[in-house]
Write an enzyme that holds these catalytic residues in place. Sequence first.
Site, PDB file in Angstrom:
ATOM      1  N   GLU A  39       0.870  -1.181   0.000  1.00 16.68           N
ATOM      2  CA  GLU A  39       0.000   0.000   0.000  1.00 16.68           C
ATOM      3  C   GLU A  39       0.901   1.223   0.000  1.00 16.68           C
ATOM      4  O   GLU A  39       1.964   1.227   0.623  1.00 16.68           O
ATOM      5  CB  GLU A  39      -0.885   0.013   1.245  1.00 16.68           C
ATOM      6  CG  GLU A  39      -1.657   1.329   1.385  1.00 16.68           C
ATOM      7  CD  GLU A  39      -2.922   1.224   2.212  1.00 16.68           C
ATOM      8  OE1 GLU A  39      -3.015   0.310   3.056  1.00 16.68           O
ATOM      9  OE2 GLU A  39      -3.809   2.070   2.023  1.00 16.68           O
ATOM     10  N   ASN A 374     -12.276  -3.340   0.400  1.00 16.97           N
ATOM     11  CA  ASN A 374     -11.210  -3.540   1.392  1.00 16.97           C
ATOM     12  C   ASN A 374     -11.845  -3.840   2.746  1.00 16.97           C
ATOM     13  O   ASN A 374     -12.399  -4.904   2.942  1.00 16.97           O
ATOM     14  CB  ASN A 374     -10.276  -2.328   1.418  1.00 16.97           C
ATOM     15  CG  ASN A 374      -9.214  -2.447   2.498  1.00 16.97           C
ATOM     16  OD1 ASN A 374      -8.611  -3.503   2.639  1.00 16.97           O
ATOM     17  ND2 ASN A 374      -8.997  -1.415   3.271  1.00 16.97           N
ATOM     18  N   GLU A 375     -11.830  -2.870   3.666  1.00 17.01           N
ATOM     19  CA  GLU A 375     -12.413  -3.122   4.989  1.00 17.01           C
ATOM     20  C   GLU A 375     -13.847  -2.605   4.980  1.00 17.01           C
ATOM     21  O   GLU A 375     -14.113  -1.500   5.454  1.00 17.01           O
ATOM     22  CB  GLU A 375     -11.575  -2.441   6.062  1.00 17.01           C
ATOM     23  CG  GLU A 375     -10.240  -3.139   6.266  1.00 17.01           C
ATOM     24  CD  GLU A 375      -9.392  -2.510   7.368  1.00 17.01           C
ATOM     25  OE1 GLU A 375      -9.651  -1.347   7.762  1.00 17.01           O
ATOM     26  OE2 GLU A 375      -8.452  -3.189   7.823  1.00 17.01           O
TER      27      GLU A 375
HETATM   28  O1  AHR Z   1      -2.217  -1.335   6.539  1.00 17.43           O
HETATM   29  C1  AHR Z   1      -2.681  -0.093   6.898  1.00 17.43           C
HETATM   30  C2  AHR Z   1      -4.197  -0.012   6.866  1.00 17.43           C
HETATM   31  O2  AHR Z   1      -4.743  -0.893   7.793  1.00 17.43           O
HETATM   32  C3  AHR Z   1      -4.846  -0.422   5.581  1.00 17.43           C
HETATM   33  O3  AHR Z   1      -4.890   0.595   4.680  1.00 17.43           O
HETATM   34  C4  AHR Z   1      -6.213  -0.796   5.994  1.00 17.43           C
HETATM   35  O4  AHR Z   1      -6.802  -1.756   5.153  1.00 17.43           O
HETATM   36  C5  AHR Z   1      -6.051  -1.264   7.416  1.00 17.43           C
HETATM   37  O5  AHR Z   1      -6.933  -0.654   8.250  1.00 17.43           O
END
Ligand code: AHR
Length: 660
Positions: A39, A374-375
Amino acid sequence: MLASLVVTAGMTAQTHTLDINTQKLGAPIPSTMYGIFFEDINYAADGGLYAELVMNRSFEFPNHFAGWDISGKVTLKDDGPFKRNPHYVRLAPSGHTDKYTMIENRGFFGMGVKGGEDYRFSVWARVPDGGKAKLWIDLVDNATMGDDQKLGNASVEVSGKEWKKYTATIRPARTFARAHLRVWGDSKVTTDLEHVSLFPVNTYKGHENGMRRDLAEALEQLKPGVFRFPGGCIVEGTDLATRYQWKNSVGPVENRPLNENRWHYTFTHRYFPDYYQSYGLGFFEFFQLSEEIGAEPLPVLSVGLSCQFQNDITRGKKEDEVHVPIDQLQPYIDDVIDLIEFANGDPAKNQWAKLRADMGHPAPFNLKYVGIGNEQWDYKDNPVFTKRLKIFLDAVRKVHPEIKYIGTTGPDSEGDKFDMLQPKMSELKVDLYDEHFYRNEDWFLKSGNRYDNYKRGKGAPKVFAGEYACHGKGKKWNHFNAALMEAAFMTGLERNADVVEMATYAPLFAHVEGWQWRPDAIWYDNLRSFNSSSYYVQQLYSLNKGTNVVQLTMRGKPVAGNPDQDGLFASAVYDKNTDEIIVKVVNTSDNDQPVSLNLKGMKGKHEGKYTVFHSYDLVAENTFDDPIKVVPMTGKTTFNTPVEDVVVPARTFCMYKIKK
Ligand code: AHR
């Protein structure tokens, strides 16, 4: 008993017999089992893996001169040659023979340059009034006490009214971590400049739009099975406008539009106002890198939800204002379908596949997995996530049934969101779901059995442990004990390789001057890098993942740090390529533990190796000054079989590789 591992201080009396059934092979270990999560957080892309040294090279930051110092007659223009990056600078003669027009870029915390190595300067330029102009380019050390700030220099001659790309090579005389790049305008002729760039020639695999070699090699050395990109929260965006848009990240770099980076402002206690995404490291480069390091590419795309933490519709925000309304999801669905074409399609039949070929990769990238969301999570009275995911899955499966689609159980390892989502992932028949757990030591110690009772077999989705790391209580940074906790937990991943298809520690990279989140796997400054103790745990698993699970029990039970197991965690695999049994044992207790490896089915003496990963100082960690302070040590030995007695020292990860 293996003499090299005998330590008697604090030894408990009881010997622990690990019954290892070497005669019966268990589930195959997926090739994707241990991978990496990338990321653009902590200056992981621009200022990190992406080797570009110029910050704000296209003058598109909201503060168009961010990263630049200017002197003389410099003006900003906005009718440049690249539609999506329209700004450029005009350098006019100063009007006085002893005054100069110049722009100077500070890079990302400076520019790291190495003496004697070549750097490729490039710029798009024109002489708006026609004729010729000369640009002088200097790499400088502004802090020097020497007579001359220059570390190296070059020049380019610009000619004509048309925009053209000019390049020059600079070889600095010495190494310096905080160089700046100066471009001097012609003293007599006005010149326009756009996309001012400086790359080391020596990038990973030599690509011009390439990666920093030491960092990419650190990835290669992990031998990752899967490479997840481009994140994390970055996929969602703080708002929809700032989500990662892969279509903006492909094609000529000069025309990739800038995106905000949410990690610029996510934490006001680690605030980085000049953190943006140039998209120079875009989806083509991600796919290319996956291929070069031998990992399956795993892109994750938006499900039409912006970051739910920052857009809480239970607290006043309106769903259709902050997220994509249900009837407007089509462009997002198209993004998934077009991405699969970009990666795998036939250039003669599809425009996105053609773009891939035009970018230099006519052969398909062989994409097999796509993550959607994602989350994300649902609310009790409103399944914001799963109602969108269902629409996506129905649509994309019709066109690309060959791909494995990955859903998610949200940001938590357990609790309401997780409990609500896990069964829904089965109902929706996702191929895998993504679980995240950034948790403390207690959680890791209690979670050794996490996957032992997960639903398995036909129809049950597989697990992608897509983000995890031990965040030590009061010690939320890299240190040996956190890595040890991860090693212990990973025995449970390995034992359950029939359920867990892939796992990626997160995050991957952090610049020591630009981090927002720690712990991380690999740390660096502008010139140097070192691997954390967690990196070495990942590497031990990845390089020794074997091909099949082998049953390992203690008194008939998996060894997962249970109350009667004295802090031991263990797993075993067989590697048919090397004909080895590989046993991993993690002792998380404060006592040395005598352990009998009962290799059922084997006889006599067998050659092998042992590896010990230990630190007397539990909070020790690798640093630039001592990058190998906490690293595994390996030796050769002979194992007695069926039974070999070893001692696993307190707070130690041991691995035994026994030739069958
Ligand atoms: O890894 C950092 C962050 O942690 C990511 O962007 C997210 O998916 C998680 O909350």
